[in-house]
Design an enzyme around this catalytic site. Structure first.
Site, PDB file in Angstrom:
ATOM      1  N   ASN A  10       4.889   5.202   9.771  1.00 55.62           N
ATOM      2  CA  ASN A  10       5.244   3.986   9.160  1.00 55.62           C
ATOM      3  C   ASN A  10       4.823   2.749   9.661  1.00 55.62           C
ATOM      4  O   ASN A  10       4.823   1.627   9.222  1.00 55.62           O
ATOM      5  CB  ASN A  10       6.744   3.707   9.079  1.00 55.62           C
ATOM      6  CG  ASN A  10       7.463   3.622  10.720  1.00 55.62           C
ATOM      7  OD1 ASN A  10       6.706   3.930  11.639  1.00 55.62           O
ATOM      8  ND2 ASN A  10       8.944   3.191  10.584  1.00 55.62           N
ATOM      9  N   CYS A  11       3.760   2.796  10.709  1.00 56.55           N
ATOM     10  CA  CYS A  11       2.918   1.669  11.131  1.00 56.55           C
ATOM     11  C   CYS A  11       1.919   1.207  10.352  1.00 56.55           C
ATOM     12  O   CYS A  11       1.122   2.025   9.708  1.00 56.55           O
ATOM     13  CB  CYS A  11       2.512   2.066  12.517  1.00 56.55           C
ATOM     14  SG  CYS A  11       1.223   0.871  13.332  1.00 56.55           S
ATOM     15  N   ASP A  12       1.911   0.081   9.829  1.00 59.11           N
ATOM     16  CA  ASP A  12       0.917  -0.703   8.961  1.00 59.11           C
ATOM     17  C   ASP A  12      -0.479  -0.447   9.252  1.00 59.11           C
ATOM     18  O   ASP A  12      -1.343  -0.140   8.507  1.00 59.11           O
ATOM     19  CB  ASP A  12       0.952  -2.075   8.923  1.00 59.11           C
ATOM     20  CG  ASP A  12       2.543  -2.379   7.978  1.00 59.11           C
ATOM     21  OD1 ASP A  12       3.160  -1.452   7.495  1.00 59.11           O
ATOM     22  OD2 ASP A  12       2.861  -3.439   8.057  1.00 59.11           O
TER      23      ASP A  12
END
Length: 117
Positions: A10-12
Site C-alpha cells: 500500500n506504499c505509494d
C-alpha cells in the site's frame, strides 16, 4: 535477470515502482516485508551495498513515532539493522535487488538507468 522488489503493497512509492516495472515488461518477484518478514542475512546483504543512513527512512511516520531514545540508539549499521528487523516500516521503500545489486527508492530516471529502458 533476477529482480526482486521489497516493500509494502500500500506504499505509494512501491506502487509506482511496480507500475513502472509492469509497464516495461520487467518480470519481478514482490516481497512484502511486513507479511513475509525479513531475515538478518537479507538486511546484512543490503547493508553491504547501501549505507545504513540511506536504508533508514528518517522522514517517515514510523521513524518520527519512535521514542527519541530509540532514535538516538541508531548510530551504525548494526543498530540500524536491528531496528529494520524489529520495525520493517522504517526501511526506505522500495528496495530493488536486480542481479545481486541493491537499489533504494524509486524514480523513473533511476529505473530507466537500471534497466536501460
Amino acid at each position: 535477470m533476477t529482480v526482486t522488489l521489497y516493500g509494502i503493497p500500500n506504499c505509494d512509492t512501491v506502487k509506482n515502482a511496480r507500475t513502472w516495472l509492469e509497464s516495461k515488461g520487467v518480470a519481478y518477484a514482490f516481497h512484502d516485508f511486513k507479511k513475509a518478514g525479513l531475515t538478518p542475512a537479507l538486511v546484512d546483504g543490503w547493508l553491504k551495498q547501501v549505507d545504513w543512513e540511506v536504508l533508514v527512512n528518517r522522514k517517515g511516520t514510523t521513524w518520527r513515532g519512535l521514542p527519541d531514545q530509540r532514535k538516538a540508539a541508531v548510530a551504525d549499521a548494526a543498530s540500524a539493522a536491528a531496528l529494520m528487523l524489529e520495525s520493517p516500516s522504517v526501511i526506505k521503500r522500495p528496495v530493488l535487488v536486480c542481479n545481486d545489486t541493491t537499489h533504494v527508492g524509486f524514480s523513473d530516471a533511476s529505473y530507466q538507468q537500471i534497466f536501460n529502458k
